[in-house]
Design an enzyme around this catalytic site. Structure first.
Site, PDB file in Angstrom:
ATOM      1  N   HIS A 130     -58.746  33.136 -90.297  1.00  0.00           N
ATOM      2  CA  HIS A 130     -57.378  33.215 -89.791  1.00  0.00           C
ATOM      3  C   HIS A 130     -56.662  31.897 -90.012  1.00  0.00           C
ATOM      4  O   HIS A 130     -55.469  31.871 -90.276  1.00  0.00           O
ATOM      5  CB  HIS A 130     -57.389  33.562 -88.301  1.00  0.00           C
ATOM      6  CG  HIS A 130     -57.117  34.995 -88.061  1.00  0.00           C
ATOM      7  ND1 HIS A 130     -57.529  35.652 -86.946  1.00  0.00           N
ATOM      8  CD2 HIS A 130     -56.471  35.899 -88.815  1.00  0.00           C
ATOM      9  CE1 HIS A 130     -57.138  36.918 -87.031  1.00  0.00           C
ATOM     10  NE2 HIS A 130     -56.496  37.082 -88.164  1.00  0.00           N
ATOM     11  N   ARG A 237     -57.100  50.342 -93.037  1.00  0.00           N
ATOM     12  CA  ARG A 237     -58.533  50.415 -92.711  1.00  0.00           C
ATOM     13  C   ARG A 237     -58.654  50.765 -91.228  1.00  0.00           C
ATOM     14  O   ARG A 237     -58.273  49.954 -90.380  1.00  0.00           O
ATOM     15  CB  ARG A 237     -59.210  49.083 -92.982  1.00  0.00           C
ATOM     16  CG  ARG A 237     -59.313  48.708 -94.465  1.00  0.00           C
ATOM     17  CD  ARG A 237     -59.907  47.314 -94.606  1.00  0.00           C
ATOM     18  NE  ARG A 237     -60.380  46.997 -95.930  1.00  0.00           N
ATOM     19  CZ  ARG A 237     -59.721  46.217 -96.797  1.00  0.00           C
ATOM     20  NH1 ARG A 237     -58.553  45.714 -96.470  1.00  0.00           N
ATOM     21  NH2 ARG A 237     -60.246  45.957 -97.981  1.00  0.00           N
ATOM     22  N   ARG A 273     -57.135  55.505 -94.103  1.00  0.00           N
ATOM     23  CA  ARG A 273     -58.471  55.797 -94.626  1.00  0.00           C
ATOM     24  C   ARG A 273     -59.363  56.251 -93.484  1.00  0.00           C
ATOM     25  O   ARG A 273     -59.345  55.652 -92.404  1.00  0.00           O
ATOM     26  CB  ARG A 273     -59.051  54.553 -95.301  1.00  0.00           C
ATOM     27  CG  ARG A 273     -60.391  54.825 -95.966  1.00  0.00           C
ATOM     28  CD  ARG A 273     -60.841  53.662 -96.820  1.00  0.00           C
ATOM     29  NE  ARG A 273     -61.283  52.526 -96.003  1.00  0.00           N
ATOM     30  CZ  ARG A 273     -61.668  51.373 -96.519  1.00  0.00           C
ATOM     31  NH1 ARG A 273     -61.652  51.187 -97.837  1.00  0.00           N
ATOM     32  NH2 ARG A 273     -62.057  50.380 -95.743  1.00  0.00           N
ATOM     33  N   GLU A 375     -64.672  54.063-105.917  1.00  0.00           N
ATOM     34  CA  GLU A 375     -65.370  52.786-105.703  1.00  0.00           C
ATOM     35  C   GLU A 375     -66.866  52.891-105.960  1.00  0.00           C
ATOM     36  O   GLU A 375     -67.576  51.904-105.932  1.00  0.00           O
ATOM     37  CB  GLU A 375     -65.083  52.229-104.299  1.00  0.00           C
ATOM     38  CG  GLU A 375     -65.350  53.184-103.156  1.00  0.00           C
ATOM     39  CD  GLU A 375     -64.941  52.614-101.787  1.00  0.00           C
ATOM     40  OE1 GLU A 375     -64.648  51.424-101.677  1.00  0.00           O
ATOM     41  OE2 GLU A 375     -64.942  53.391-100.818  1.00  0.00           O
ATOM     42  N   ASN A 398     -63.218  46.159-104.886  1.00  0.00           N
ATOM     43  CA  ASN A 398     -64.243  45.338-104.228  1.00  0.00           C
ATOM     44  C   ASN A 398     -65.608  46.015-104.328  1.00  0.00           C
ATOM     45  O   ASN A 398     -66.602  45.408-104.732  1.00  0.00           O
ATOM     46  CB  ASN A 398     -63.917  45.110-102.747  1.00  0.00           C
ATOM     47  CG  ASN A 398     -62.522  44.579-102.534  1.00  0.00           C
ATOM     48  OD1 ASN A 398     -61.924  44.029-103.455  1.00  0.00           O
ATOM     49  ND2 ASN A 398     -61.991  44.738-101.340  1.00  0.00           N
ATOM     50  N   ASP A 399     -65.645  47.278-103.945  1.00  0.00           N
ATOM     51  CA  ASP A 399     -66.917  47.987-104.009  1.00  0.00           C
ATOM     52  C   ASP A 399     -67.255  48.435-105.426  1.00  0.00           C
ATOM     53  O   ASP A 399     -68.419  48.449-105.810  1.00  0.00           O
ATOM     54  CB  ASP A 399     -66.906  49.198-103.065  1.00  0.00           C
ATOM     55  CG  ASP A 399     -67.250  48.781-101.648  1.00  0.00           C
ATOM     56  OD1 ASP A 399     -68.180  47.970-101.487  1.00  0.00           O
ATOM     57  OD2 ASP A 399     -66.578  49.237-100.709  1.00  0.00           O
ATOM     58  N   ARG A 409     -71.888  42.238-102.588  1.00  0.00           N
ATOM     59  CA  ARG A 409     -70.659  41.448-102.480  1.00  0.00           C
ATOM     60  C   ARG A 409     -70.739  40.363-101.413  1.00  0.00           C
ATOM     61  O   ARG A 409     -69.853  39.514-101.316  1.00  0.00           O
ATOM     62  CB  ARG A 409     -69.439  42.363-102.289  1.00  0.00           C
ATOM     63  CG  ARG A 409     -69.314  43.032-100.944  1.00  0.00           C
ATOM     64  CD  ARG A 409     -68.283  44.180-101.012  1.00  0.00           C
ATOM     65  NE  ARG A 409     -67.183  44.002-100.079  1.00  0.00           N
ATOM     66  CZ  ARG A 409     -66.279  44.943 -99.788  1.00  0.00           C
ATOM     67  NH1 ARG A 409     -66.333  46.127-100.374  1.00  0.00           N
ATOM     68  NH2 ARG A 409     -65.328  44.713 -98.948  1.00  0.00           N
ATOM     69  N   CYS A 446     -56.326  49.176-104.708  1.00  0.00           N
ATOM     70  CA  CYS A 446     -56.187  48.540-103.391  1.00  0.00           C
ATOM     71  C   CYS A 446     -57.240  47.471-103.118  1.00  0.00           C
ATOM     72  O   CYS A 446     -57.317  46.944-102.028  1.00  0.00           O
ATOM     73  CB  CYS A 446     -56.197  49.583-102.282  1.00  0.00           C
ATOM     74  SG  CYS A 446     -57.770  50.424-102.095  1.00  0.00           S
TER      75      CYS A 446
END
Ligand code: PEP
Ligand code: MG
Length: 526
Positions: A130, A237, A273, A375, A398-399, A409, A446
């Site tokens: 953050h 998400r 999702r 993915e 990403n996946d 990852r 995405c």
């Protein structure tokens, strides 16, 4: 902070607020106290449990949330023990400072006088913290995770830092000082230009319109505010509200959350999702022990084995969408056709149930668009069969990178092998785009790649026109798009696909950025 930061950025602190709420951490601490522990010990037990839960998650961003929780607990402990909380005293008056700490946290940054803050060095921590997000939003250069350097070596020294390369320079001679000062001036000019033009239409120099959407759901409300800029939410998400509780959120709780998301922008597409837990995103109240969690009971696999969880979630989404027509439901971790058929059957069941129950309003219940994440590599060979069954595709780079390259990852030992610029990943992306375009299946990317300047131009070159990203990347990518030429990028595609290593791909793309005056987005200076 209210007079120093825009409201959307202040929302970062809502995570703290939520954690303190009686429904999460607060209640668990109370439980320990009732068992006879003192307040400080109770807090420590609970916080350690929470932090460990976040540290074990597969998403690096989520892993970083552990730092926020530990920081929050330190603050409460300070209050319990009445300690002196005025930790930040500035030894050099009236000069810009670089804040150096073992672990820079968001509130630490918030407390620091903005007008004096020239940069940040955090010995531990990463780009996903953050503090890093806040630093980016405030336009403050940051080097996160410097490691193996003692704070005393930096203390009260003159320093230059380069947030792009993660470089810190100590003991500067006069000629280097001039070079660095020139870079700082250029950087400031560039940032001014990007923010001035941030709201301009997202169109390339030769008139190709791109659609930018937001990835939301990770931090309380930050993105909800930010996505005013984008064309909608490409990925919401939903796992976070599930992780913040001690039990599955009820249909009502989920309904309220989804309603607030969907109604913020009734005229923009909002993609929710379905639950993507499992793997390294565990739920404390639903433990899963597996040898290979990434290849295990994750995403759609888990929810199809528990149709009760899936149905409650989809019913909540559908009820929240009554009177609106912007709901897109996205299914994660699809690897086989039967998963899509089964999920669609359940969505239909939920739809009929909601329609029947809400008889008066049911006329206003629209059919949601249903799409799948691409993915898992098996779907590359099933695109025609899948396209027949769904309304849209969303590529999770990403996946896809993790599964295509067989590189965990999260595993630091093999992190140098993990790259979405790998020629195989690009070939897979190319195949997806070619198929989707030829068969008119709407497709969005995405994964993180879409929010990186190099990634965005690679995706544009391959023909993708919808990119969904972290809210803070929007303005930057908008600026990239406005300064590129789609015909040139298209011409670059064969070259991109012909490169033999991720490094070669990146260097080719960097060259394009440099030639178009955009090099300043991936290195210091303009
Ligand atoms: C992805 O895999 O690229 C993605 C967007 O989903 P997540 O990072 O949540 O797995
Ligand atoms: Mg994924």
């Amino acid at each position: 902070m209210s007079d120093k930061l825009p409201e959307d950025i202040q929302a970062i602190f809502q995570l703290y607020d939520q954690l303190l709420d009686a429904n999460s951490l607060g209640r668990e601490v109370e439980k320990e106290i009732h068992q006879g522990w003192d307040a400080a010990s109770s807090l420590k037990f609970v916080v350690e449990r929470y932090a460990a839960r976040f540290q074990n998650m597969d998403d690096p961003y989520m892993r970083e949330r552990a730092v926020d929780i530990l920081d929050l607990s330190n603050r409460i402990l300070n209050n319990i023990f009445n300690a002196d909380t005025d930790a930040l005293s500035l030894s050099v008056p009236n000069r810009p400072c670089i804040l150096v700490a073992q672990e820079v946290s968001a509130p630490m940054l918030a407390e620091f006088p903005r007008e004096r803050l020239a940069g940040i060095i955090s010995i531990n921590g990463s780009n996903n913290s953050h503090a890093a997000i806040l630093a980016r939003a405030m336009g403050v250069p940051a080097v996160m995770g410097l490691q193996r350097v003692s704070i005393s070596a930096l203390k009260e020294n003159e320093l230059f830092i380069d947030g792009y390369s993660g470089k810190v320079v100590v003991h500067i001679d006069e000629s280097s000082r001039r070079v660095y000062q020139a870079l700082i001036d250029e950087e400031e000019a560039l940032q001014r230009k990007i923010s001035e033009e941030g709201d301009q239409p997202c169109i390339t120099k030769d008139g190709c319109a791109m659609s930018l959407l937001v990835n939301a759901g990770l931090t309380a409300n930050v993105e909800m505010e930010q996505f005013k800029q984008g064309d909608g939410v490409g990925l919401y998400r939903t796992e976070i509200p599930f992780m913040m509780r001690e039990r599955f959120p009820s249909e009502r709780e989920q309904y309220e959350l989804y309603k607030s998301v969907l109604s913020t922008h009734p005229n923009k597409e909002i993609t929710l999702r379905t639950l993507d837990v499992g793997g390294d995103k565990p739920l404390s109240y639903f433990p899963i022990n597996e040898e290979n969690p990434f290849l295990g009971w994750r995403g759609i696999r888990l929810t199809l084995d528990h149709p009760d969880i899936f149905l409650v979630q989809v019913r909540a989404m559908l009820r929240a969408s009554i009177g609106l027509s912007n709901l897109h439901i996205l299914l994660p971790m699809i690897s086989s056709i039967n998963e899509v058929d089964e999920a669609k059957r359940l969505i239909k069941q939920a739809f009929l149930e909601v329609k029947e129950e809400a008889s008066a309003e049911s006329q206003m219940l629209s059919k949601p668009a249903v799409g799948i994440m691409l993915e898992v590599p098996s779907v590359l060979f099933l695109l025609p069969q899948l396209a027949k069954r769904v309304d849209f595709f969303s590529v999770g780079t990403n996946d896809l990178t993790q599964y295509l390259l067989a590189v965990d990852r999260n595993n630091a030992r093999v992190s140098s092998l993990y790259s979405s610029y790998h020629p195989s990943v690009l070939a897979a992306l190319n195949q997806i785009q070619q198929y989707s375009f030829a068969n008119k299946v709407p497709v969005t990317v995405c994964g993180e790649l879409a929010g990186e300047p190099l990634g965005a131009i690679a995706l544009m070159a391959l023909g993708f026109r919808k990119l969904s990203m972290n809210a803070y990347s929007l303005r930057k990518i908008n600026w990239v798009i406005r300064n590129t030429n789609i015909q040139e990028l298209k011409a670059l595609a064969p070259d991109i696909l012909a490169q033999e290593s991720p490094e070669a791909v990146r260097s080719l793309l960097s060259k394009y950025l440099e030639l178009n005056g955009l090099g300043g987005l991936v290195r210091a200076g303009q």
